[in-house]
Design an enzyme around this catalytic site. Structure first.
Site, PDB file in Angstrom:
ATOM      1  N   LYS B 201     -42.860   6.517 -24.870  1.00 63.39           N
ATOM      2  CA  LYS B 201     -43.787   5.940 -23.904  1.00 63.39           C
ATOM      3  C   LYS B 201     -44.846   6.985 -23.577  1.00 63.39           C
ATOM      4  O   LYS B 201     -44.544   8.156 -23.399  1.00 63.39           O
ATOM      5  CB  LYS B 201     -42.990   5.545 -22.644  1.00 63.39           C
ATOM      6  CG  LYS B 201     -43.819   4.989 -21.522  1.00 63.39           C
ATOM      7  CD  LYS B 201     -44.092   3.509 -21.689  1.00 63.39           C
ATOM      8  CE  LYS B 201     -45.063   3.028 -20.617  1.00 63.39           C
ATOM      9  NZ  LYS B 201     -46.187   2.293 -21.209  1.00 63.39           N
ATOM     10  N   GLU B 275     -41.050  23.008 -21.711  1.00 65.20           N
ATOM     11  CA  GLU B 275     -42.272  22.311 -21.322  1.00 65.20           C
ATOM     12  C   GLU B 275     -41.924  20.925 -20.792  1.00 65.20           C
ATOM     13  O   GLU B 275     -41.123  20.214 -21.397  1.00 65.20           O
ATOM     14  CB  GLU B 275     -43.205  22.165 -22.529  1.00 65.20           C
ATOM     15  CG  GLU B 275     -43.649  23.494 -23.117  1.00 65.20           C
ATOM     16  CD  GLU B 275     -44.715  23.357 -24.204  1.00 65.20           C
ATOM     17  OE1 GLU B 275     -45.439  24.327 -24.430  1.00 65.20           O
ATOM     18  OE2 GLU B 275     -44.816  22.269 -24.832  1.00 65.20           O
ATOM     19  N   ARG B 292     -39.511  31.139 -27.967  1.00 67.49           N
ATOM     20  CA  ARG B 292     -40.258  32.375 -28.260  1.00 67.49           C
ATOM     21  C   ARG B 292     -41.102  32.727 -27.044  1.00 67.49           C
ATOM     22  O   ARG B 292     -41.111  31.996 -26.067  1.00 67.49           O
ATOM     23  CB  ARG B 292     -41.187  32.115 -29.449  1.00 67.49           C
ATOM     24  CG  ARG B 292     -42.052  30.878 -29.181  1.00 67.49           C
ATOM     25  CD  ARG B 292     -43.220  30.732 -30.090  1.00 67.49           C
ATOM     26  NE  ARG B 292     -43.840  29.419 -29.967  1.00 67.49           N
ATOM     27  CZ  ARG B 292     -44.755  29.084 -29.079  1.00 67.49           C
ATOM     28  NH1 ARG B 292     -45.165  29.962 -28.194  1.00 67.49           N
ATOM     29  NH2 ARG B 292     -45.273  27.859 -29.051  1.00 67.49           N
ATOM     30  N   VAL B 295     -48.064  32.100 -25.515  1.00 69.30           N
ATOM     31  CA  VAL B 295     -49.412  32.688 -25.399  1.00 69.30           C
ATOM     32  C   VAL B 295     -49.713  33.003 -23.927  1.00 69.30           C
ATOM     33  O   VAL B 295     -50.252  34.060 -23.597  1.00 69.30           O
ATOM     34  CB  VAL B 295     -50.484  31.711 -25.954  1.00 69.30           C
ATOM     35  CG1 VAL B 295     -51.877  32.279 -25.771  1.00 69.30           C
ATOM     36  CG2 VAL B 295     -50.217  31.379 -27.411  1.00 69.30           C
ATOM     37  N   ARG B 338     -58.220  31.099 -22.458  1.00 71.95           N
ATOM     38  CA  ARG B 338     -58.185  31.517 -23.867  1.00 71.95           C
ATOM     39  C   ARG B 338     -59.604  31.495 -24.405  1.00 71.95           C
ATOM     40  O   ARG B 338     -60.294  30.476 -24.295  1.00 71.95           O
ATOM     41  CB  ARG B 338     -57.339  30.557 -24.693  1.00 71.95           C
ATOM     42  CG  ARG B 338     -55.908  30.478 -24.232  1.00 71.95           C
ATOM     43  CD  ARG B 338     -55.095  29.668 -25.212  1.00 71.95           C
ATOM     44  NE  ARG B 338     -53.755  29.425 -24.705  1.00 71.95           N
ATOM     45  CZ  ARG B 338     -52.794  28.856 -25.428  1.00 71.95           C
ATOM     46  NH1 ARG B 338     -53.043  28.457 -26.668  1.00 71.95           N
ATOM     47  NH2 ARG B 338     -51.596  28.670 -24.915  1.00 71.95           N
TER      48      ARG B 338
END
Lengths: 70, 446
Positions: B201, B275, B292, B295, B338
């Protein structure tokens, strides 16, 4: 006769047309892969693909001829 | 602690890892491709070895060659950084087989979290909320259409092996789904060698908020709070901040505890990030786990005062965490942007020679740079050339600092996204905290 040139350096990821094929102005003819992004390159004029100058997987520099149109 | 560490990466993250190693008296070994011979990370390391030709599969992804260098240099451990081989199960295994410590979790966890279908299954088993959808791969396009109708459009189509937004697409109706399925399956097969697709969804106007976790091998797992990484272009993060302006304290704690629960269920060790997508009602759903360093890890370091690379090294060397959950402090507000070598309007890459490179020197600025003046940005790698991090006493001050720092920043010779970053950070909606993953399309119209 006209040429389609690469507007930036990158790997030639996909060739979308074959020799002898008719292409129209604005049609995407190849896809470059540069900095992990796909960049379609379009023909600036209409014509028939006379010769492919580069193959999939080739590294191309900015300004290099990708294919010739007649 | 280790005596010598090889950094199997390039750019700013290689430099950042070398810095912490140096602080602890650890010798560093850099690898570089022919294109990176003059890169800052090569100069910073104690030793540097040529790993191969510019293309990643002939250099930074060449496992045999990297291990050969590691053995020749006699390193105890390899730090993979992010991207490249950092989430490669084969690489993690091969390091361990060669008797070299891989700085990261066990390869079995990397494998499980690397497959979106498997990761989702693991989270459901652990009782972690996931986005409504199915926990199995799609059979074909008809299967996708049928399921999408059941869960109602819009839906999100994803490649199981995907990353960096590749192989991921929203479909608002059947027609869009059919086209998206065909295109993305092909792309996933070409890019990742795995065309497995699944569907879920689509959460409208979501925020992307992630939790940093640290786990030692002794059963201590803690969270270092959240990072809001909602502002993205082409599904890639551009601005990241901590703490989140959107979440209340109760939700932050709940998300942190959920992340710890997930990490424990996986027997996770080392640094990792869970996340989540957060909807308008502050419901959060597991999106993926990055096994890991991220960034955007500096924003967490700035507000907690914890050096994440140092913790990674200690954990990999078998040390226990030296602090508990209640010791984790939060102070101030940090924002990272960034800096990409790309056109600020079209986001098209802009390779070339950097003729001027002058990052801001303001005292509240932290610079993480992959380049220096005279560097050539090649088309072979990611377009990120630097990260700019600021910290203020609160969000308002951090925004003010960041605008000054962006104003100072001078890059010439290539195009960068700095003008776009100035638009984002200076935008009323950003100041008001209306930051969703739709920010750039909604407010910048691109």
């Amino acid at each position: 006769m006209s040429e389609v040139k690469s507007n930036m350096a990158g790997n030639l990821w996909k060739v979308l047309v074959g020799e002898g094929e008719r292409v129209e102005e604005g049609q995407d003819v190849v896809i470059l892969e540069s900095m992990k992004m796909e960049i379609p390159i379009a023909a600036e004029t209409s014509g028939t693909v006379k010769q492919l100058k580069k193959q999939e997987g080739d590294f191309v520099d900015e300004g290099e001829v990708l294919l010739e149109l007649s | 602690m280790f005596e010598k560490v090889l950094i199997a990466n390039r750019g700013e993250i290689a430099c950042r890892i070398i810095r912490t190693c140096k602080k602890h008296g650890i010798s560093t070994v850099a690898i570089y491709s022919e294109a990176d011979i003059d890169s800052p990370h090569v100069k910073m390391a104690s030793e540097a070895y040529l790993v191969g030709k510019p293309r990643v599969n002939e250099s930074y992804l060449n496992i045999d060659k990297i291990l050969e260098i590691a053995q020749e240099a006699g390193v105890d451990a390899i730090h993979p950084g992010y991207g490249l081989l950092s989430e490669n199960t084969t690489f993690a295994n091969r390091c361990e087989e060669a008797g070299i410590r891989f700085i990261g979790p066990d390869s079995s966890v990397i494998a499980r979290m690397g497959s979106k279908v498997e990761a989702r299954k693991a989270m459901v088993e652990a009782g972690i909320p996931v986005v409504p959808g199915i926990a199995r791969p799609l059979l074909d396009v008809e299967d996708a259409v049928e399921l999408a109708k059941e869960m109602n459009f819009p839906v999100m189509l994803k490649a199981s092996a995907g990353g960096g937004g590749i192989g991921m697409q929203i479909a608002r109706d059947e027609d869009e789904l059919r086209k998206a399925y065909e295109g993305n399956q092909k792309r996933a097969t070409d890019f990742f060698g795995d065309g497995t697709m699944f569907i879920e969804k689509c959460i409208e106007n979501p925020r992307h908020i992630e939790i940093q976790v640290l786990a030692d091998g002794e059963g201590n797992t803690i969270y270092l709070w959240e990072r809001d990484c909602s502002i993205q272009r082409r599904n890639q993060k551009v601005v990241e901040e901590a703490p989140s302006i959107f979440l209340d304290e109760e939700t932050k704690v709940k998300m942190g505890e959920t992340a710890v629960k997930a990490a424990k269920a996986l027997n996770y060790t080392n640094a990792g990030t869970i996340e989540f997508l957060v909807d308008e009602q502050k419901n959060f759903y597991f999106l993926e786990m990055n096994t890991r360093l991220q960034v955007e890890h500096p924003v967490t370091e700035e507000i907690t005062g914890i050096d994440l690379v140092e913790e990674q090294l200690k954990i990999a060397a078998g040390e226990k965490l030296s602090f508990a959950q209640s010791d984790v402090k939060r102070e101030g507000h940090a924002i990272e942007v960034r800096i990409y070598a790309e056109d600020p309007k079209t986001f098209f890459p802009s390779p070339g020679k950097i003729t001027t490179f002058l990052p801001s020197k303001k005292p509240y600025v932290r610079n993480e740079c992959a380049v220096s003046e005279g560097s050539v940005v090649t088309p072979h790698y990611d377009p990120m050339i630097a990260k700019l991090i600021v910290k203020g006493k609160d969000r308002e001050e951090a925004i003010e600092y960041l605008l000054h720092a962006l104003d100072d920043y001078k890059v010439e010779g290539i195009k960068t996204n700095i003008p776009m970053l100035q638009e984002v950070i200076g935008h009323e909606a950003f100041k008001n905290g209306d930051v969703t993953t739709k920010f750039i399309t909604k407010y910048l119209k691109r």
